[in-house]
Design a protein around this motif. Structure first.
Motif, PDB file in Angstrom:
ATOM      1  N   UNK A 121       9.811  10.136   4.655  1.00  0.00           N
ATOM      2  CA  UNK A 121      10.815   9.432   5.454  1.00  0.00           C
ATOM      3  C   UNK A 121      10.172   8.214   6.100  1.00  0.00           C
ATOM      4  N   UNK A 122      10.963   7.169   6.248  1.00  0.00           N
ATOM      5  CA  UNK A 122      10.526   5.958   6.946  1.00  0.00           C
ATOM      6  C   UNK A 122      11.573   5.630   8.004  1.00  0.00           C
ATOM      7  N   UNK A 123      11.164   5.512   9.272  1.00  0.00           N
ATOM      8  CA  UNK A 123      12.151   5.163  10.305  1.00  0.00           C
ATOM      9  C   UNK A 123      12.602   3.712  10.160  1.00  0.00           C
ATOM     10  N   UNK A 168       9.478  -1.047   2.085  1.00  0.00           N
ATOM     11  CA  UNK A 168       8.721   0.182   1.829  1.00  0.00           C
ATOM     12  C   UNK A 168       7.684  -0.202   0.780  1.00  0.00           C
ATOM     13  N   UNK A 169       6.393  -0.223   1.167  1.00  0.00           N
ATOM     14  CA  UNK A 169       5.353  -0.742   0.273  1.00  0.00           C
ATOM     15  C   UNK A 169       5.232   0.035  -1.028  1.00  0.00           C
ATOM     16  N   UNK A 170       4.917  -0.678  -2.082  1.00  0.00           N
ATOM     17  CA  UNK A 170       4.766  -0.081  -3.408  1.00  0.00           C
ATOM     18  C   UNK A 170       3.593   0.902  -3.440  1.00  0.00           C
ATOM     19  N   UNK A 171       2.629   0.737  -2.534  1.00  0.00           N
ATOM     20  CA  UNK A 171       1.474   1.646  -2.493  1.00  0.00           C
ATOM     21  C   UNK A 171       1.892   3.071  -2.145  1.00  0.00           C
ATOM     22  N   UNK A 172       3.037   3.250  -1.472  1.00  0.00           N
ATOM     23  CA  UNK A 172       3.533   4.588  -1.123  1.00  0.00           C
ATOM     24  C   UNK A 172       4.318   5.223  -2.266  1.00  0.00           C
ATOM     25  N   UNK A 204       7.467  -3.733  -3.274  1.00  0.00           N
ATOM     26  CA  UNK A 204       7.973  -2.379  -3.067  1.00  0.00           C
ATOM     27  C   UNK A 204       9.490  -2.388  -3.047  1.00  0.00           C
ATOM     28  N   UNK A 205      10.063  -1.504  -2.242  1.00  0.00           N
ATOM     29  CA  UNK A 205      11.513  -1.432  -2.106  1.00  0.00           C
ATOM     30  C   UNK A 205      11.905  -2.193  -0.845  1.00  0.00           C
TER      31      UNK A 205
END
Length: 149
Positions: free
Chosen positions: A105-107, A117-121, A74-75
Motif C-alpha cells: 500500500x502507498x498512502x 509509485x517508483x518502478x523499483x517497487x 513507474x506508475x
C-alpha cells in the motif's frame, strides 16, 4: 486367474481414485502451489460490497477522473485540476494476483496533483490497482489493472 469385466472395472476405478488423491495431496502439501485467497478476510470484504459499489459509482460519476498510467519511472496517478492536491486523502493498494508477498500500500499524500509509485517497487507482471480516496468528505474507489514488462 481370470478377471471378469466387473472386477476389471472396480480395479480401474480404484486406480483412478488413487491417482486423483495422489495429486490432491501433493498440491495441498507443497508450498509451491499457493492456494490462498487473494484478499485477507475475504468474507468481511464481501460484506462491504454495497459500500464499495457506491464508491466506485462516485468515481465513475466524476467529470474529470484521475488518470493512472505506466511510465518509465513507474506508475503515475494524476488527479485532475479541480481537485486541491493536499485535500485528497487515501491509499493506493497494489495487488499482485500471482504472489501475495509482493502486495503493498502507498498512502496518498500530495503537494502536487501527481503521485508516482517508483518502478523499483514493481516486479514485472500483472498488477491490480485499487485507489481508495476521499475528497471533501466524499469517498471514491478507482480500480485498474496494469501489466508491467
Amino acid at each position: 486367474m481370470k478377471i471378469n469385466w466387473g472386477t476389471g472395472l472396480v480395479i480401474a476405478i480404484a486406480l483412478f481414485i488413487s491417482f486423483i488423491l495422489y495429486f490432491v495431496i501433493k498440491v495441498q502439501s507443497n508450498a509451491k502451489y499457493d492456494n490462498e485467497l487473494v484478499v485477507e478476510e475475504y468474507y468481511k470484504h464481501d460484506a462491504r460490497f454495497q459500500e464499495e459499489m457506491e464508491r466506485v459509482q462516485n468515481a465513475q460519476d466524476l467529470k474529470q477522473k484521475p488518470v493512472i498510467t505506466l511510465t518509465n519511472q513507474g506508475i503515475t496517478i494524476v488527479f485532475p485540476e479541480p481537485f486541491v492536491p493536499n485535500q485528497i486523502i487515501g491509499k493506493v493498494s497494489l495487488y499482485r494476483p500471482s504472489n501475495k508477498k509482493l502486495d503493498f500500500d502507498t498512502p496518498i499524500s500530495l503537494s502536487n496533483p501527481t503521485l508516482l509509485i517508483p518502478k523499483s517497487k514493481l516486479v514485472g507482471g500483472q498488477w491490480d490497482i485499487n485507489m481508495e480516496w476521499q475528497y471533501n468528505g466524499k469517498k471514491y474507489l478507482t480500480k485498474e489493472s496494469i501489466y508491467i514488462r
